[in-house]
Design a protein around this motif. Structure first.
Motif, PDB file in Angstrom:
ATOM      1  N   TYR A 236      42.026 -13.907 -48.435  1.00  0.00           N
ATOM      2  CA  TYR A 236      40.608 -13.909 -49.519  1.00  0.00           C
ATOM      3  C   TYR A 236      39.676 -13.629 -49.363  1.00  0.00           C
ATOM      4  O   TYR A 236      38.376 -12.816 -49.573  1.00  0.00           O
ATOM      5  CB  TYR A 236      41.663 -14.806 -50.749  1.00  0.00           C
ATOM      6  CG  TYR A 236      40.522 -15.350 -51.787  1.00  0.00           C
ATOM      7  CD1 TYR A 236      40.871 -14.230 -52.804  1.00  0.00           C
ATOM      8  CD2 TYR A 236      39.004 -16.065 -52.199  1.00  0.00           C
ATOM      9  CE1 TYR A 236      39.824 -14.346 -54.139  1.00  0.00           C
ATOM     10  CE2 TYR A 236      38.614 -15.557 -53.147  1.00  0.00           C
ATOM     11  CZ  TYR A 236      38.810 -15.101 -54.674  1.00  0.00           C
ATOM     12  OH  TYR A 236      38.036 -15.275 -55.366  1.00  0.00           O
ATOM     13  N   TRP A 237      39.554 -15.232 -48.772  1.00  0.00           N
ATOM     14  CA  TRP A 237      37.520 -15.901 -48.263  1.00  0.00           C
ATOM     15  C   TRP A 237      37.768 -14.523 -47.176  1.00  0.00           C
ATOM     16  O   TRP A 237      36.368 -13.721 -46.776  1.00  0.00           O
ATOM     17  CB  TRP A 237      38.122 -16.959 -47.628  1.00  0.00           C
ATOM     18  CG  TRP A 237      38.135 -18.152 -48.495  1.00  0.00           C
ATOM     19  CD1 TRP A 237      40.007 -18.395 -48.752  1.00  0.00           C
ATOM     20  CD2 TRP A 237      37.627 -17.752 -49.344  1.00  0.00           C
ATOM     21  NE1 TRP A 237      39.267 -19.048 -50.065  1.00  0.00           N
ATOM     22  CE2 TRP A 237      37.704 -19.025 -50.972  1.00  0.00           C
ATOM     23  CE3 TRP A 237      35.954 -17.586 -50.328  1.00  0.00           C
ATOM     24  CZ2 TRP A 237      37.734 -20.095 -51.781  1.00  0.00           C
ATOM     25  CZ3 TRP A 237      35.513 -18.295 -51.414  1.00  0.00           C
ATOM     26  CH2 TRP A 237      36.292 -18.776 -51.726  1.00  0.00           C
ATOM     27  N   GLN A 238      38.110 -13.953 -46.177  1.00  0.00           N
ATOM     28  CA  GLN A 238      38.169 -13.211 -45.104  1.00  0.00           C
ATOM     29  C   GLN A 238      37.757 -12.205 -45.176  1.00  0.00           C
ATOM     30  O   GLN A 238      37.082 -11.204 -45.532  1.00  0.00           O
ATOM     31  CB  GLN A 238      39.181 -13.282 -43.944  1.00  0.00           C
ATOM     32  CG  GLN A 238      38.498 -12.740 -42.686  1.00  0.00           C
ATOM     33  CD  GLN A 238      39.924 -12.419 -41.580  1.00  0.00           C
ATOM     34  OE1 GLN A 238      40.721 -11.428 -42.267  1.00  0.00           O
ATOM     35  NE2 GLN A 238      39.778 -12.728 -40.498  1.00  0.00           N
ATOM     36  N   ASN A 239      38.585 -11.419 -46.510  1.00  0.00           N
ATOM     37  CA  ASN A 239      38.416 -10.194 -46.978  1.00  0.00           C
ATOM     38  C   ASN A 239      36.489  -9.534 -47.841  1.00  0.00           C
ATOM     39  O   ASN A 239      35.994  -8.916 -47.478  1.00  0.00           O
ATOM     40  CB  ASN A 239      38.915  -9.502 -48.832  1.00  0.00           C
ATOM     41  CG  ASN A 239      40.777  -8.979 -47.412  1.00  0.00           C
ATOM     42  OD1 ASN A 239      40.426  -8.369 -46.202  1.00  0.00           O
ATOM     43  ND2 ASN A 239      41.157  -9.074 -48.349  1.00  0.00           N
ATOM     44  N   GLY A 244      30.678  -8.468 -46.534  1.00  0.00           N
ATOM     45  CA  GLY A 244      29.376  -8.757 -47.013  1.00  0.00           C
ATOM     46  C   GLY A 244      29.488  -9.180 -48.332  1.00  0.00           C
ATOM     47  O   GLY A 244      27.994  -9.708 -48.735  1.00  0.00           O
ATOM     48  N   VAL A 245      29.948  -9.676 -48.806  1.00  0.00           N
ATOM     49  CA  VAL A 245      30.020 -10.695 -50.342  1.00  0.00           C
ATOM     50  C   VAL A 245      30.184 -11.911 -49.951  1.00  0.00           C
ATOM     51  O   VAL A 245      28.965 -12.725 -50.463  1.00  0.00           O
ATOM     52  CB  VAL A 245      30.794 -10.083 -51.416  1.00  0.00           C
ATOM     53  CG1 VAL A 245      30.780 -11.287 -52.210  1.00  0.00           C
ATOM     54  CG2 VAL A 245      30.477  -9.236 -51.640  1.00  0.00           C
ATOM     55  N   ALA A 246      30.794 -12.266 -49.083  1.00  0.00           N
ATOM     56  CA  ALA A 246      30.072 -14.060 -49.107  1.00  0.00           C
ATOM     57  C   ALA A 246      29.655 -14.261 -47.622  1.00  0.00           C
ATOM     58  O   ALA A 246      29.868 -13.823 -46.795  1.00  0.00           O
ATOM     59  CB  ALA A 246      32.074 -14.300 -48.494  1.00  0.00           C
ATOM     60  N   ALA A 247      28.794 -15.280 -47.465  1.00  0.00           N
ATOM     61  CA  ALA A 247      28.016 -15.390 -46.531  1.00  0.00           C
ATOM     62  C   ALA A 247      28.454 -15.788 -45.167  1.00  0.00           C
ATOM     63  O   ALA A 247      29.704 -16.299 -44.762  1.00  0.00           O
ATOM     64  CB  ALA A 247      27.123 -16.811 -46.574  1.00  0.00           C
ATOM     65  N   PRO A 248      28.578 -15.121 -44.068  1.00  0.00           N
ATOM     66  CA  PRO A 248      29.108 -14.863 -42.798  1.00  0.00           C
ATOM     67  C   PRO A 248      29.000 -16.857 -42.136  1.00  0.00           C
ATOM     68  O   PRO A 248      28.037 -16.762 -42.458  1.00  0.00           O
ATOM     69  CB  PRO A 248      28.711 -13.936 -41.922  1.00  0.00           C
ATOM     70  CG  PRO A 248      27.370 -13.772 -42.448  1.00  0.00           C
ATOM     71  CD  PRO A 248      27.908 -13.956 -44.183  1.00  0.00           C
ATOM     72  N   PRO A 249      29.930 -16.918 -40.475  1.00  0.00           N
ATOM     73  CA  PRO A 249      29.590 -17.756 -40.307  1.00  0.00           C
ATOM     74  C   PRO A 249      28.312 -18.252 -40.323  1.00  0.00           C
ATOM     75  O   PRO A 249      27.578 -19.233 -39.706  1.00  0.00           O
ATOM     76  CB  PRO A 249      31.135 -18.677 -40.098  1.00  0.00           C
ATOM     77  CG  PRO A 249      31.673 -17.175 -39.933  1.00  0.00           C
ATOM     78  CD  PRO A 249      31.079 -16.182 -40.614  1.00  0.00           C
ATOM     79  N   GLN A 401      40.028 -22.108 -39.484  1.00  0.00           N
ATOM     80  CA  GLN A 401      39.734 -21.310 -40.463  1.00  0.00           C
ATOM     81  C   GLN A 401      37.803 -20.838 -40.315  1.00  0.00           C
ATOM     82  O   GLN A 401      37.876 -20.458 -40.801  1.00  0.00           O
ATOM     83  CB  GLN A 401      39.016 -22.835 -42.026  1.00  0.00           C
ATOM     84  CG  GLN A 401      38.233 -21.827 -43.314  1.00  0.00           C
ATOM     85  CD  GLN A 401      37.704 -23.031 -44.008  1.00  0.00           C
ATOM     86  OE1 GLN A 401      38.143 -24.233 -43.726  1.00  0.00           O
ATOM     87  NE2 GLN A 401      36.621 -22.299 -44.709  1.00  0.00           N
ATOM     88  N   GLN A 402      37.661 -21.437 -39.091  1.00  0.00           N
ATOM     89  CA  GLN A 402      36.306 -20.832 -38.591  1.00  0.00           C
ATOM     90  C   GLN A 402      36.760 -19.728 -37.592  1.00  0.00           C
ATOM     91  O   GLN A 402      36.281 -18.977 -38.080  1.00  0.00           O
ATOM     92  CB  GLN A 402      36.210 -22.121 -37.062  1.00  0.00           C
ATOM     93  CG  GLN A 402      35.005 -22.960 -37.653  1.00  0.00           C
ATOM     94  CD  GLN A 402      34.273 -23.427 -36.767  1.00  0.00           C
ATOM     95  OE1 GLN A 402      34.221 -23.053 -35.508  1.00  0.00           O
ATOM     96  NE2 GLN A 402      33.934 -24.851 -37.181  1.00  0.00           N
ATOM     97  N   ALA A 403      37.984 -20.007 -37.207  1.00  0.00           N
ATOM     98  CA  ALA A 403      38.278 -18.421 -36.087  1.00  0.00           C
ATOM     99  C   ALA A 403      38.278 -17.550 -37.369  1.00  0.00           C
ATOM    100  O   ALA A 403      38.082 -16.524 -36.780  1.00  0.00           O
ATOM    101  CB  ALA A 403      39.559 -18.847 -35.530  1.00  0.00           C
ATOM    102  N   VAL A 404      38.894 -17.361 -38.805  1.00  0.00           N
ATOM    103  CA  VAL A 404      39.398 -16.710 -39.276  1.00  0.00           C
ATOM    104  C   VAL A 404      37.712 -16.039 -40.182  1.00  0.00           C
ATOM    105  O   VAL A 404      37.900 -15.078 -40.273  1.00  0.00           O
ATOM    106  CB  VAL A 404      40.111 -17.485 -40.858  1.00  0.00           C
ATOM    107  CG1 VAL A 404      40.284 -16.534 -42.066  1.00  0.00           C
ATOM    108  CG2 VAL A 404      41.514 -17.507 -40.629  1.00  0.00           C
ATOM    109  N   ASN A 405      37.293 -17.031 -40.412  1.00  0.00           N
ATOM    110  CA  ASN A 405      35.391 -16.703 -41.131  1.00  0.00           C
ATOM    111  C   ASN A 405      34.745 -16.002 -39.942  1.00  0.00           C
ATOM    112  O   ASN A 405      33.871 -14.832 -39.705  1.00  0.00           O
ATOM    113  CB  ASN A 405      34.837 -17.836 -40.758  1.00  0.00           C
ATOM    114  CG  ASN A 405      35.331 -18.648 -42.708  1.00  0.00           C
ATOM    115  OD1 ASN A 405      36.007 -17.961 -42.980  1.00  0.00           O
ATOM    116  ND2 ASN A 405      35.088 -19.837 -42.879  1.00  0.00           N
TER     117      ASN A 405
END
Lengths: 430, 314
Positions: A236-239, A244-249, A401-405
């Motif tokens: 959900y978050w990775q998509n 580009g909707v969610a702020a990248p790490p 989670q960081q690796a996912v992000n």
């Protein structure tokens, strides 16, 4: 001359060797000194120090020696002090630690003192005392009620021309709204959402909506069997990051304080918070932020829960239990003290206090109060306290989670990896 | 080799000598007593305790439980983070130590001359070492290399390229920390400066007469004559490098993606975040073994490349 020098140097030596307490005893008077420890931030510390002044004014023969630090360092210090037999007289307690502290006999059972009125709890809804109970005995008094929430910026919604979601909105709605805002305001550097620190709130919430828990009832392992749950959650978050909707790490990684969050700088409409943080962050942002519940799962259960954000405990290492009880009672019930403290730790448990504050604190407090009332109707009881290995599990989760992000791993691989590493941690911890 | 052994005087009155020696020792020990006491209480004592704790499971608040070698076995067999932390630390040491030594030697060479205001420069260049470990500098570094930091502003101004968030980028995070420790070149620089003064001027004069240029003089005279100093600095920086903690704790907290998870930070996490003190003690003893081995290897190799003037065949 030589002899004089020798005598004086001996005197200096003796003076330095004399323990500090010896001097204190020489000017003994009737006052007692208690040490009170809490975790906080600049705002909380300032307010707490003012409350202590009020307390000392009311009880002139009690001196308070405050001990305060950031939450990160608090438990390091308390655990070390506990091991050294040097705990403060009154300490701020947390749901995650209370069992361990009770098990090691560090906390005073307060049940008799609420019965004899030393700590006045007649104005308190019994449900609000539940968080301080272990095996039916009351070891800590709740300071304020808290709940997971989404803080949002109404102005940003207005600017984008996107309607604010109504309580009851779904996970899909959240993604949709975030995408709309990103599309409208992306040119100005506004993101739709952030991939939050999910292990403390969002992922347990996600599991609770499915009737599951992060840890099993005995605290000896994970509480869910199916790794596709976590995989879907990560996806959900990775998509949202991929689109580009969610702020990248690269944007979110270096935010170290809530007052430096994107929402404060007008770069994101949402922030996942505990409800008591609303006032603090709103003030940092200089705007009127509001609270929404977390997204719902159609056909799912209520995922929200109420948690005591912090509690007061008297420790068994204290020699001034009377003064300790006076402090806890004062903090819980004194209207002026509560007004001074300004509900920094969530909605106070005394209903008298709640009424007093409702008209006197700002609109943000009313937002928070109303939100807690909403959650009380749309929640299920809190999960059992985290097992002792939880801090390690949290670290494992956030690394994965960081690796996912960072898009370095697939949600499926990440979910399996989490289980593997968590199981090792459980095995080591038991 | 010239013998400079002091001839041993015959002991005419042995008993008096013994009494006197005892008195001498008593005085000597009483002078170092404060240090000795501190050393026993705060270094040796905790070391023994930590060694014992490394065989236990100890959560700080409850009593330690003896579990034999399990911590050590777990570290080597089921702890992927341990290998990550070790890898990060090795990479950091292998890159930062030579760079720091080279840089501090270069600055020392610059400040070796006798021109006006050189004392002021030496002081100024030492300042980063004094403040480098502080919280303020760590915070400054975060700001400098952040998304809207000075580094990116300079890049934008000079080359017109937008920068990255150097601290949050997994590929550059470690480099920002390496840069920070290299910037703290003050103490090896001072030691190099002292070493440079020891090199006899005649050597340079003779070389100049023979027509050796600056580069040749540097590699044929300066470097060989400095090898004992380089050796000393190498050992010190190696130990420092392996135990680096503050920078990653304050600036990156080990992230992103564990790319700056220094060994000392990993150890700290176990001790004070997970309250797994026994495991942390085991990690500490493994670190001691690693640093000890690395130092021993450097010592072993020293006979091949370190040149002591006193060893010159007489």
């Amino acid at each position: 001359m030589k002899r004089w020098a020798r005598v004086s140097s001996a005197a200096v030596l003796v003076a330095t060797l004399l323990p500090g307490t010896a001097w204190a005893h020489m000017k003994r008077d009737e006052s007692t000194t208690i040490r009170i420890a809490w975790w906080g931030n600049q705002e909380i510390d300032n307010r707490m120090l003012k409350v202590i002044k009020l307390f000392e004014a009311k009880y002139p023969n009690i001196n308070v020696q405050p001990e305060y630090m950031a939450n990160k360092d608090y438990w390091t210090k308390m655990n070390t002090e506990a091991a050294g037999g040097n705990l403060p007289d009154v300490m701020m307690m947390d749901y995650a630690y209370i069992r361990n502290y009770v098990k090691n006999n560090f906390l005073v059972d307060l049940t008799p003192y609420t019965k004899n009125g030393s700590i006045h709890v007649n104005d308190v809804n019994p449900a609000d005392l539940q968080g301080g109970k272990v095996n039916g005995k009351l070891y800590a008094i709740n300071i304020g009620d808290n709940a997971p929430a989404m803080l949002y910026d109404p102005q940003l919604f207005k600017k984008a021309g996107v309607p604010v979601p109504k309580p009851g909105y779904t996970w899909d709605d959240l993604a949709k709204v975030a995408t709309q805002i990103r599309n409208k305001l992306g040119k100005q550097g506004v993101y739709g959402i952030e991939p939050y620190d999910n292990v403390n709130m969002f992922f347990p919430y996600y599991l609770r909506q499915r009737g599951l828990t992060l840890y099993n009832a005995q605290g000896t392992g994970l509480g869910y069997k199916d790794d596709s749950l976590l995989a879907n959650f990560f996806a959900y978050w990775q998509n949202l990051i991929k689109k580009g909707v969610a702020a990248p790490p690269s944007v979110t990684q270096s935010i170290s304080d809530p007052t430096d969050e994107l929402i404060v700088h007008g770069k994101c409409p949402f922030l996942n918070v505990w409800s008591n943080q609303a006032v603090y962050i709103s003030e940092a942002a200089g705007k009127n932020l509001k609270l929404l519940p977390l997204p719902t799962l159609p056909g799912g259960k209520d995922g929200l829960w109420i948690k005591a954000s912090a509690l007061w405990s008297a420790t068994t290492q204290s020699k001034h239990l009377d003064a300790d009880l006076k402090w806890i009672d004062f903090f819980t019930n004194d209207l002026q003290a509560q007004l001074t403290f300004g509900a920094e730790f969530g909605i106070p448990i005394s209903q008298k206090v709640q009424q007093h504050l409702y008209t006197r604190l700002g609109p943000l407090y009313r937002t928070e109060y109303d939100y807690i009332q909403y959650v009380k109707k749309h929640s299920r009881p809190i999960d059992p306290p985290d097992p002792p290995v939880a801090s390690k599990i949290r670290q494992i989760f956030s690394t994965i989670q960081q690796a996912v992000n960072y898009l370095q791993t697939t949600p499926e691989a990440a979910a399996q990896q989490f289980r593997q590493q968590a199981e090792v941690a459980f095995r080591q911890g038991s | 080799m010239t013998t400079n052994a002091v001839p041993v005087t015959a002991t005419a009155e042995p008993r008096l000598r013994t009494a006197r020696r005892v008195k001498d020792y008593a005085i000597a020990y009483s002078f170092i007593a404060p240090w000795l006491l501190g050393f026993l209480c705060f270094t040796i004592g905790p070391m023994i305790v930590s060694f014992l704790l490394s065989f236990t499971q100890y959560s700080v608040t409850s009593a330690p439980k003896w579990i034999g070698l399990r911590n050590y076995v777990d570290i080597f067999t089921v702890d992927p983070q341990f290998w990550i932390a070790l890898g990060v630390t090795l990479k950091f040491v292998i890159i930062s130590v030579p760079l720091k030594l080279a840089f501090s030697l270069a600055v020392a060479m610059l400040l070796h001359g006798n021109y006006r205001g050189v004392g002021v420069y030496r002081t100024i260049f030492y300042v980063p070492s004094l403040i480098g470990g502080s919280v303020a500098v760590a915070e400054m570094w975060r700001q400098l290399f952040g998304l809207n930091g000075a580094v990116n502003n300079i890049l934008q101004f000079l080359f017109g390229v937008p920068g990255d968030n150097w601290i949050a980028n997994p590929n550059t995070a470690l480099w920002t920390l390496i840069l920070l420790v290299i910037w703290q070149f003050g103490s090896p620089m001072l030691i190099f400066l002292a070493g440079l003064r020891q090199i006899p001027k005649e050597l340079y004069e003779a070389a100049a007469v023979d027509g050796a240029n600056g580069v040749v003089r540097f590699f044929r005279i300066t470097v060989p004559m400095l090898t004992p100093i380089i050796f000393f600095n190498l050992v010190m920086q190696l130990i420092h490098g392996f135990t680096t903690f503050t920078q990653s704790y304050l600036i990156t907290s080990g992230g992103p993606l564990n790319r700056t998870l220094f060994y000392a930070l990993y150890l700290y996490q176990h001790a004070f975040q997970f309250f797994d003190m026994g495991y942390a003690c085991a990690l500490a003893w493994i670190l001691l073994a690693i640093v000890g081995t690395a130092t021993a290897l450097v010592f072993k190799s020293s006979s091949a490349w370190v040149y002591y003037e006193s060893e010159r065949g007489a």
